[in-house]
Write a protein that holds these residues in place. Structure first.
Motif, PDB file in Angstrom:
ATOM      1  N   LEU A 193      -8.697 -21.576 -57.719  1.00  0.00           N
ATOM      2  CA  LEU A 193      -9.841 -20.321 -57.976  1.00  0.00           C
ATOM      3  C   LEU A 193     -10.285 -20.076 -59.540  1.00  0.00           C
ATOM      4  O   LEU A 193     -11.271 -19.938 -59.848  1.00  0.00           O
ATOM      5  N   ALA A 205      -4.466 -13.258 -63.268  1.00  0.00           N
ATOM      6  CA  ALA A 205      -3.400 -12.595 -63.594  1.00  0.00           C
ATOM      7  C   ALA A 205      -2.707 -11.669 -62.517  1.00  0.00           C
ATOM      8  O   ALA A 205      -1.490 -11.705 -62.190  1.00  0.00           O
ATOM      9  N   ALA A 206      -3.617 -10.885 -61.691  1.00  0.00           N
ATOM     10  CA  ALA A 206      -3.075 -10.123 -60.643  1.00  0.00           C
ATOM     11  C   ALA A 206      -2.293 -10.890 -59.663  1.00  0.00           C
ATOM     12  O   ALA A 206      -1.368 -10.405 -59.070  1.00  0.00           O
ATOM     13  N   LEU A 207      -3.158 -12.011 -59.238  1.00  0.00           N
ATOM     14  CA  LEU A 207      -2.537 -12.709 -58.321  1.00  0.00           C
ATOM     15  C   LEU A 207      -1.181 -13.577 -58.502  1.00  0.00           C
ATOM     16  O   LEU A 207      -0.113 -13.741 -57.965  1.00  0.00           O
ATOM     17  N   MET A 252     -13.882 -12.637 -68.404  1.00  0.00           N
ATOM     18  CA  MET A 252     -13.038 -11.309 -68.406  1.00  0.00           C
ATOM     19  C   MET A 252     -12.329 -10.940 -66.902  1.00  0.00           C
ATOM     20  O   MET A 252     -11.149 -10.675 -66.983  1.00  0.00           O
ATOM     21  N   LEU A 253     -13.251 -10.881 -66.072  1.00  0.00           N
ATOM     22  CA  LEU A 253     -12.673 -10.356 -64.697  1.00  0.00           C
ATOM     23  C   LEU A 253     -11.863 -11.264 -63.954  1.00  0.00           C
ATOM     24  O   LEU A 253     -10.947 -11.001 -63.376  1.00  0.00           O
ATOM     25  N   GLY A 254     -12.451 -12.393 -64.181  1.00  0.00           N
ATOM     26  CA  GLY A 254     -11.519 -13.797 -63.388  1.00  0.00           C
ATOM     27  C   GLY A 254     -10.297 -13.746 -63.826  1.00  0.00           C
ATOM     28  O   GLY A 254      -9.286 -13.966 -63.426  1.00  0.00           O
ATOM     29  N   PHE A 255     -10.218 -13.613 -65.156  1.00  0.00           N
ATOM     30  CA  PHE A 255      -8.821 -13.642 -65.734  1.00  0.00           C
ATOM     31  C   PHE A 255      -7.860 -12.382 -65.149  1.00  0.00           C
ATOM     32  O   PHE A 255      -6.601 -12.672 -64.879  1.00  0.00           O
ATOM     33  N   VAL A 256      -8.348 -11.259 -65.103  1.00  0.00           N
ATOM     34  CA  VAL A 256      -7.631 -10.132 -64.602  1.00  0.00           C
ATOM     35  C   VAL A 256      -7.495 -10.608 -63.059  1.00  0.00           C
ATOM     36  O   VAL A 256      -6.210 -10.405 -62.577  1.00  0.00           O
ATOM     37  N   SER A 257      -8.239 -11.010 -62.371  1.00  0.00           N
ATOM     38  CA  SER A 257      -7.975 -11.450 -60.840  1.00  0.00           C
ATOM     39  C   SER A 257      -6.848 -12.376 -60.875  1.00  0.00           C
ATOM     40  O   SER A 257      -6.106 -12.282 -60.029  1.00  0.00           O
ATOM     41  N   LEU A 286     -18.425 -11.294 -68.068  1.00  0.00           N
ATOM     42  CA  LEU A 286     -18.000 -10.787 -66.959  1.00  0.00           C
ATOM     43  C   LEU A 286     -16.996 -11.431 -66.251  1.00  0.00           C
ATOM     44  O   LEU A 286     -15.578 -11.353 -65.891  1.00  0.00           O
ATOM     45  N   ILE A 287     -17.520 -12.720 -65.851  1.00  0.00           N
ATOM     46  CA  ILE A 287     -16.732 -13.449 -65.104  1.00  0.00           C
ATOM     47  C   ILE A 287     -15.430 -13.869 -65.798  1.00  0.00           C
ATOM     48  O   ILE A 287     -14.199 -14.184 -65.500  1.00  0.00           O
ATOM     49  N   TYR A 309     -13.703 -19.893 -61.474  1.00  0.00           N
ATOM     50  CA  TYR A 309     -14.428 -18.997 -62.247  1.00  0.00           C
ATOM     51  C   TYR A 309     -14.951 -19.826 -63.562  1.00  0.00           C
ATOM     52  O   TYR A 309     -16.132 -19.386 -64.056  1.00  0.00           O
TER      53      TYR A 309
END
Lengths: 89, 932
Positions: free
Chosen positions: A37, A76-78, A69-74, A66-67, A41
């Protein structure tokens, strides 16, 4: 010249995306899928930038930012989920 | 015009008077309460001269004229007659109640309800608009509910009030439907238009429906058979209420309705048949039941039902003279019945009982009251020289002159005489059983005369009975004529109000009724014995069991439809949507439209294939939750790529940020759910759901294809053209959000804030079970906050905030805006929560997310209100261009402040939800031995 490059790169990215999905579906471990995934991204960012170059417009670059930055957060959360289960402790 | 508007509203103001003056003495309270109704009565009487000349007053305050909603009042003969009854008897009831209510009862509350009811009744009779009339009609039901249940500690008062409200309320709904159809048929909700278009209404195909619905309303209100049962049960009300509502006013509202719509609806066979038969049956049933009542008020209540039936019968006869007789009897019945109720109340009050088996020989104890009651009952019986005699004579005359039942029409005068016999018998019982017939038995107190002023209202009413009975033309001639004119919406026929019309058939009928009634009363023992053979049935029990049956059925229906299964709800919704859309699609012959299709390229095909496969994978793996979440993320990613490709960068940005927040939310929730879902659906269920879902997907796909291949003339052109000039921004999406449809956005962020607070409230202090190991039984890692994650996240924060500020500031002209910026900021902060934990954040981020939501909505609202200061409408935006050295030309728009509100709300709401979901676990965790 640029056009040919763009087409060639687009084909490469498409192949990459398909392979990403293949890895995502096949697994076998959940880490493989998360990595797939995350790579998707990155390929998506490449695709958007490529499209921006093709359309000669910088309108799409924010989407790429945004992808990224936010892809990283996503991701990291997983990963935190795999690590601890509870992502916000 | 102006004084007319005040007529109903003076009493409305008057509802406050008793509440404010309740701390004064009871007499002072009563006088102050009476002041405004008295003033209203004077106002009504001041119009009397003109009304008697045939004038009609209208007053209209337009509200939404386009859909026929106005505040409209009229004062004509009929309205004035009722207004005088309502206000006049109301004033007497106020005086009477002053002495009737005991010191325990709150007189302020009672008067307030009473005046509220007076207001509602005045509204009904003065309305010149159908919807408004209905509104006041319902208000009479509600205020009468309050009055009947005034002694709420008594179960029969509560049950009686509920029954009255249910029956009249149900009738009210029928009436609303009838009036709506009536208004649509005429094309106007103005009463005058309706009255002037009687022929049009009667010719319309809707006429039978209108008549039945309007009559349902009238019959329930006026306690006509078979809805008559609520009235005796409403006798649990204090007697002043019965005297007011159940003699003079509320039960007459149904009669009023029939009289009011007489020119518009009457004069057809359908009307005659329904109205006259209902009236006749009610007249007889009421009179018959009245005779067998032992309760004084029960007798009067059933006699009221009977008299209402008589008036209804008159209105159903179809001759103009019968209508005049009906109006006359409305006046007479109101006067003698109100005085009888008051007399019954005095007897109850001063002897402690209403049971006629115990009340005997009261003549010795209260001769004065007895005389008054005897005169009033003589009027009820139709004895000459009383007002009741005159209208009953007219009634008998009219029964002889109608032919509504063809060759069977002779039944009506015979049955009318029979009803008259019963009326005499029960009136006789009221007199003889109570005031004579031996000595009182076991009364709780020794009867005595009431206080002087408690008798005054009865005296006045009885005096009017006699006055009207002896000098009818002088007393009510003008009023009756004006009311009859208004009822018929044209000139009233010639009629004579004399006492003596010569020795004719109606007089014979009266004499038969009198003698027959006396004989019947004398032989009442046989009748009572006969009546005792019937099994006693209590309408209250029947009604209650019917209501409970209805409740059970509704509950069963709800339990079936709303069983808590989300699958079932979705199934219903989708199945309905399939039926609704498929039926239209079947009629569409060619799916593809005229628009040329965009050429396909390999990239698009690849993305589409990726989208389909990952969507399918999500469905197939829905029971492996983490995997499904990952495949769902792919779907979200591809969708945002599609948005970017098809020139919707705003949507792409929004989709991306919402996607991440959703993923985090789901991961947070997943921790507390089983890692693997058990198989729940039966094969049959899977086949059912799969076919429905595929069918619906196919339909939506077809609709989308059909829509997108057709040139669509949507409102988007307007937005594109006016975005820059009207809203000062080139980003149409953002200008729509903060300007064109700013009010919508304000509502949405409010909902968002409320939802966040609701979730916070739900999960605050909630502590959930934590699994000690992951799905494969592996223990969690010991490293709570990995160093690498910490460092990267921390350095990400300023970058993310910068991006967020950038997106926010340029939002008005380029893709971006407060919503996306808010989500980006929230994601950045959440990342810190993930990397550092709640404790670490608590010491560093001090602001309260709830206050943030509140201030966000506050700022957005204030920026909208700000435009009022400059005399513009709510939320109209302002913008201008400025110049600063170094920065250059820039734009300032009030929409930006609004957007700031959106930003704050989004950040506050997102953080409040996510951060609190993250705190569901305790800091102590269950530990598991490491596997060696």
């Amino acid at each position: 010249m640029l056009n040919i490059t763009i087409i060639a790169v687009a084909i490469c990215i498409c192949i990459a995306l398909i392979l990403n999905l293949w890895r995502l579906l096949k697994g076998p471990t959940i880490s493989d899928r998360i990595l797939a995934l995350d790579t998707m991204y990155i390929n998506a960012i490449a695709l958007i930038l490529l499209y921006g170059i093709h359309a000669r417009s910088s309108l799409y670059f924010e989407a790429a930012v945004l992808i990224a930055m936010l892809g990283f957060v996503s991701t990291a959360a997983l990963c935190k989920y795999l690590l601890r289960g509870d992502i916000i402790e | 015009m102006n004084s007319l508007i005040w007529l109903p509203f003076l009493p409305l103001l008057g509802t406050l008077v008793p509440l404010l003056s309740a701390h004064l003495s009871r007499t002072a309270c009563a006088f102050l309460t009476a002041a405004l109704p008295a003033l209203t009565l004077l106002l009504v009487l001041s119009h009397a001269g003109d009304i008697f000349q045939g004038e009609r007053f209208h007053a209209v305050i337009p509200w939404i004229p386009a859909i026929g909603l106005d505040l409209a009042f009229r004062l004509d003969g009929l309205a004035m007659l009722f207004a005088i009854l309502i206000l006049g008897i109301g004033l007497l009831v106020i005086l009477y109640a002053r002495y009737y209510l005991s010191a325990k009862d709150s007189i302020g509350k009672f008067y307030a309800y009473l005046i509220l009811f007076m207001f509602a009744m005045l509204g009904v009779v003065l309305s010149d608009n159908l919807i408004q009339l209905w509104f006041f009609w319902e208000l009479t039901s509600i205020s009468s509910f309050l009055l009947i249940s005034f002694w709420g500690h008594k179960t029969e008062a509560r049950k009686g009030a509920r029954m009255a409200l249910t029956v009249t309320g149900a009738g009210g709904l029928a009436l609303l439907a009838g009036l709506l159809i009536l208004g649509n048929t005429v094309g106007s909700f103005s009463l005058q238009d309706v009255l002037d278009n009687g022929d049009l209404i009667k010719a319309s195909a809707n006429y039978p429906i209108i008549v039945v619905l309007v009559l349902l309303g009238a019959f329930t209100k006026s306690a006509q058979f078979p809805f008559h049962f609520w009235l005796p049960n409403a006798m649990a009300a204090p007697t002043p209420v019965s005297a007011y509502l159940h003699s003079a006013t509320m039960v007459k509202a149904g009669i009023f309705l029939m009289a009011r719509f007489y020119p518009a609806l009457a004069d057809t066979n359908l009307w005659f048949l329904i109205v006259s038969l209902t009236g006749l049956i009610t007249f007889l049933v009421g009179a018959y039941i009245a005779l067998f009542q032992h309760d004084l008020k029960g007798l009067l209540a059933n006699s009221t039902i009977s008299h209402l039936g008589l008036i209804t019968l008159l209105l159903g006869m179809g001759t103009d003279l019968a209508a005049v007789a009906a109006i006359f009897h409305i006046i007479n019945h109101a006067i003698f019945k109100a005085s009888l109720f008051m007399a019954a109340g005095i007897i109850d009050h001063e002897s402690g009982s209403r049971d006629m088996r115990n009340l005997n020989g009261l003549w010795k104890y209260m001769p004065y009251t007895a005389t008054l009651a005897m005169v009033a009952s003589a009027s009820m019986a139709g004895v000459p020289l009383m007002n009741g005699f005159l209208s009953k004579e007219m009634f008998f005359t009219e029964t002889l002159h109608q032919a509504s039942l063809g060759s069977l029409s002779w039944f009506i005068p015979v049955l009318a005489t029979l009803g008259g016999v019963f009326a005499v018998a029960y009136s006789m019982r009221f007199i003889h059983d109570v005031f004579f017939n031996g000595e009182p038995i076991n009364l709780p107190k020794t009867p005595h005369e009431p206080p002087r002023y408690m008798r005054v209202p009865v005296e006045i009413l009885v005096a009017i009975c006699l006055f009207v009975g002896i000098f009818p033309s002088l007393a009510v001639g003008d009023l009756l004529f004006a009311a009859a004119n208004a009822t018929l919406n044209g000139p009233a026929p010639d009629y004579s109000l004399a006492i003596w019309h010569g020795f004719n058939l109606p007089l014979v009928m009266s004499i038969i009724a009198l003698i027959g009634g006396l004989l019947m009363y004398k032989n009442r023992a046989h009748l009572f014995k006969f009546q005792a053979q019937f099994p006693a049935s209590d309408p209250k029990l029947v009604f209650e069991s019917a209501i409970q049956w209805l409740t059970r059925q509704s509950q069963a229906l709800i339990a079936w439809a709303e069983n808590g299964s989300l699958q079932r709800y979705v199934f219903f919704v989708l199945a309905f949507a399939v039926v609704m859309t498929a039926s239209s699609l079947l009629k569409l012959n060619t799916t593809a439209g005229q628009r040329p299709e965009i050429p396909l390229d390999a990239l698009s095909i690849t993305c589409a294939v990726l989208l389909c496969i990952s969507a399918l994978a999500t469905v197939i793996w829905h029971r492996k939750r983490v995997v499904a979440l990952i495949t769902l993320s792919v779907v979200g990613l591809i969708v945002s790529l599609a948005f970017a490709k098809f020139s919707a960068p705003d949507l792409a940005l929004t989709q991306l940020s919402v996607e991440v927040v959703t993923v985090i939310l789901l991961i947070l929730a997943l921790f507390f759910l089983p890692q693997k879902t058990p198989k729940e659906s039966s094969p049959r269920r899977i086949v059912r759901d799969l076919s429905l879902a595929s069918l619906f997907g196919g339909i939506v796909g077809t609709i989308s294809y059909a829509l997108m291949t057709r040139p669509l003339d949507s409102i988007s052109t307007f937005f594109t053209e006016n975005s820059k000039t009207g809203g000062g921004g080139t980003n149409v999406v953002n200008v729509i959000l903060v300007d064109f449809r700013g009010f919508d956005t304000l509502g949405e962020i409010t909902v968002l804030g409320i939802a966040a607070l609701g979730i916070y409230k739900l999960i605050a202090r909630m502590r959930l079970f934590m699994p000690s190991a992951d799905g494969n039984g592996l223990a969690w890692s010991e490293d709570r906050h990995p160093m690498l994650l910490k460092v990267i996240s921390q350095s990400l924060l300023p970058l993310a905030l910068l991006v967020s500020a950038y997106i926010f500031l340029r939002g008005h002209n380029m893709p971006g805006g407060g919503f996306i910026a808010g989500l980006v900021t929230s994601v950045a902060i959440i990342q810190q929560y993930i990397a550092h934990g709640v404790e670490w954040i608590k010491t560093r981020i001090k602001f309260d997310y709830q206050i943030m939501i509140g201030s966000g909505i506050g700022i957005a609202t204030l920026s909208g209100l700000g435009s009022w200061v400059f005399g513009h409408t709510f939320l109209s935006s302002w913008f201008d261009y400025f110049y600063l050295p170094v920065i250059g030309k820039f734009e300032l728009a009030s929409a930006m402040i609004f957007d700031l509100g959106v930003f704050l709300t989004v950040v506050g709401a997102t953080m409040l939800i996510l951060a609190n979901l993250g705190q569901l676990t305790t800091s102590e965790r269950p530990t598991q031995q490491e596997h060696e």
